[in-house]
Design a protein around this motif. Structure first.
Motif, mmCIF file in Angstrom:
data_model
loop_
_atom_site.group_PDB
_atom_site.id
_atom_site.type_symbol
_atom_site.label_atom_id
_atom_site.label_comp_id
_atom_site.label_asym_id
_atom_site.label_seq_id
_atom_site.Cartn_x
_atom_site.Cartn_y
_atom_site.Cartn_z
ATOM 1 N N LYS B 128 0.843 -1.208 0.000
ATOM 2 C CA LYS B 128 0.000 0.000 0.000
ATOM 3 C C LYS B 128 0.873 1.252 0.000
ATOM 4 O O LYS B 128 0.593 2.230 -0.690
ATOM 5 N N ASN B 129 1.921 1.195 0.807
ATOM 6 C CA ASN B 129 2.812 2.350 0.920
ATOM 7 C C ASN B 129 3.520 2.607 -0.412
ATOM 8 O O ASN B 129 3.601 3.747 -0.880
ATOM 9 N N LYS B 133 -0.514 4.744 -1.137
ATOM 10 C CA LYS B 133 -1.818 4.724 -0.458
ATOM 11 C C LYS B 133 -1.713 4.971 1.048
ATOM 12 O O LYS B 133 -2.699 4.823 1.769
ATOM 13 N N VAL B 439 -4.230 5.008 5.889
ATOM 14 C CA VAL B 439 -4.183 4.195 4.681
ATOM 15 C C VAL B 439 -5.486 4.437 3.910
ATOM 16 O O VAL B 439 -6.569 4.458 4.497
ATOM 17 N N VAL B 441 -8.291 3.339 1.363
ATOM 18 C CA VAL B 441 -8.854 2.078 0.861
ATOM 19 C C VAL B 441 -10.050 2.383 -0.035
ATOM 20 O O VAL B 441 -10.732 3.406 0.125
#
Lengths: 102, 461
Positions: B128-129, B133, B439, B441
């Motif tokens: 994600k990073n 995100k 984060v 989503v």
């Protein structure tokens, strides 16, 4: 010459999450709130001088319905870290009491 | 559910802090549709997440759960618990699950239990990073993989959606991992069509139970009642009351912004909220606004750091007390020198601090000149090192110096008041939060795992 404790009926401090400390200054009535809520003496410089806070990490709000000024700053050392002396920051308000407002 | 207000009991500020059976009974009699409470927060520091340990003791949590599960089962209404076990990590949640199963057996009830896990896999977070995100919140900067790896446990704070899904699927009891307090309480009302502004604001006002009432020491819980034009809040204890000041002032508590509260999927804005007394115990709130935003979940990561060993002395010697700052500085220098000589390089990069309780322990600042000497002080010695053994070796090396450090060399050596033997106390690791990031989503359920335990089915099998 008025200090914070002269014009507030209650001053408190508390952590606001692990990274912020927040102060609530409950003024003793609308008159002193109106007179001091925008006081430069309660600005970011004060948080820097008393707590080492970065002035650009200071927030300040006036809440007229409660005669409250709220000031928050980002902590300079981690909550609960090696040099912690006040986990919940509940005693940090004491340093504000003698701040001179005018 | 019949049309009309949605009533929710918030029995206590945190599960295990003392729900009151009579209050819950009263809430049920007043037409409660659900019971909702959080069971923790970050307030007490990172240790509870890093260790997967509850702050409240097992007996208190079991006691509260017994009251709430009995009431929920009798009234046929769901019990919703967020941030289980203080920190909401998987271990914290499983600890709470085991107590719930034990209580269910003792009460002879067979609920369907939904467990909502929000502890995060490090590999997923790294991906994600890498995809951009994960973004930082002030005062921290961009996240790197090393920081993710440094954490013992990482949780993402859920919004109401996993709770709404579990309620929709027939949960009698929901035990959530880390969740915003507000979302836990708002979820039931949001599922049943309450306006978002009112539902979220009601959740915020009631998150600490009776703390939004006038007398914070009278009773434990509140009842919130959410309708199409706002919400009402009143304490469950009959000798307490809410008034507009007590309710509106709760927005100040533990928030850095008194008007806007960022939540998963939006911002609660109470700038134009109006607080009106309905009767002598109840306040109605209107004008709360929910502003939808792209969905984010706040990440919390905790890790154990270095180790500390403590010693404590009490001093009443007036010669020391009238020169405390000088005493502090000379003793600290002496202890550092002693530790370096005695333990040597194997102590690593250690740290010693002296906290003068009764003088300036909390601030560490020098009091203004002329501050009167106290009658006694307590001096806490804190050695921090890379291992517990090193911290303790430093404390042991410093023992005699700490015990006998003189303010004047021309007198016999003093002996200060050690409180116990052995004098050094191993405190364990220092725990810190490492993350202050969100984060992004696409789906509120994306980083959440739901596990069901159906005690009814378990019995039938």
């Amino acid at each position: 010459m008025k200090t914070v404790k002269d014009v507030c009926r209650h001053v408190r401090s508390k952590n606001a999450g692990p990274y912020w400390v927040t102060f609530d200054l409950f003024f003793d009535g609308p008159e002193n709130f109106a007179k001091y809520s925008q006081s430069p003496a309660l600005g970011a410089d004060l948080m820097h001088r008393l707590f080492g806070a970065s002035p650009d990490q200071v927030k300040r709000f006036a809440v007229p319905s409660l005669n409250v000024v709220k000031i928050s700053y980002a902590r300079t050392s981690p909550q609960g870290g090696e040099i912690e002396r006040d986990m919940h920051c509940g005693q940090q308000f004491a340093r504000l009491l003698d701040v001179q407002l005018d | 559910m019949s049309p009309g207000p949605i009533n929710i009991i918030v029995p206590t500020g945190s599960l295990g802090s003392g729900a009151v059976e009579e209050e819950v009974r009263l809430g049920v009699a007043r037409g409660a549709h659900a019971i909702a409470t959080d069971a923790g927060s970050t307030d007490s520091g990172a240790a509870y997440l890093a260790l997967g340990m509850s702050k409240n003791n097992r007996g208190s949590v079991k006691r509260d759960l017994t009251i709430l599960m009995r009431a929920g089962a009798e009234a046929g209404i769901p019990l919703i618990v967020g941030t289980s076990g203080q920190a909401g990590g998987d271990k914290n949640l499983d600890w709470t699950r085991d107590i719930v199963i034990e209580v269910a057996r003792e009460l002879g009830i067979s609920p369907r239990i939904a467990l909502l896990y929000s502890e995060q896999d490090k590999a997923i977070l790294k991906a994600k990073n890498a995809a951009g995100k994960i973004t930082p919140l002030a005062p921290l900067g961009a996240l790197d993989d090393a920081t993710i790896d440094a954490c013992d446990h990482i949780v993402a704070a859920m919004g109401p959606e996993p709770y709404m899904a579990a309620l929709r699927d027939g949960a009698d009891i929901i035990l959530g991992g880390r969740t915003t307090d507000t979302a836990v309480i708002a979820s039931f009302a949001l599922l049943h069509g309450a306006p978002e502004g009112a539902a979220w604001h009601a959740g915020k006002v009631s998150e600490c139970g009776a703390q939004c009432a006038v007398y914070r020491n009278r009773g434990s819980g509140v009842l919130i009642s959410i309708s199409q034009d706002g919400f009402e809040v009143s304490p469950l204890s009959t000798d307490n009351r809410c008034d507009p000041d007590s309710v509106s002032a709760h927005m100040l508590y533990e928030n850095s912004d008194p008007f806007r509260l960022v939540e998963p999927g939006g911002v609660l804005d109470v700038t134009d909220a109006v607080y009106t007394p309905v009767d002598d115990r109840t306040v109605k709130v209107t004008g709360s606004v929910w502003e939808p935003r792209p969905y984010t979940m706040k990440l919390e990561g905790a890790a154990g750091g270095r180790f500390q060993t403590l010693m404590l002395i009490g001093i009443q010697d007036p010669d020391v007390l009238c020169r405390i700052d000088e005493f502090h500085d000379s003793m600290l220098a002496g202890l550092y020198e002693r530790a370096r000589k005695s333990v040597g390089p194997e102590a690593g990069d250690f740290h010693i601090s002296l906290r003068m309780y009764g003088w300036n322990a909390v601030s560490g600042d020098k009091p203004p000149a002329g501050t009167p000497a106290p009658r006694e002080i307590g001096v806490l010695f804190v050695a921090t090192a890379d291992t517990q053994e090193a911290a303790t070796q430093i404390a042991k090396a410093c023992n005699a110096y700490f015990f006998h450090w003189p303010i004047s060399m021309d007198k016999e050596l003093p002996s200060y008041g050690f409180a116990f033997t052995p004098a050094d106390v191993e405190r364990g690791q220092v725990y810190e939060f490492k993350l202050n990031h969100v984060v992004h989503v696409d789906d509120p359920m994306e980083l959440v795992r739901t596990v069901w335990i159906d005690l009814r089915a378990a019995e039938a099998a």
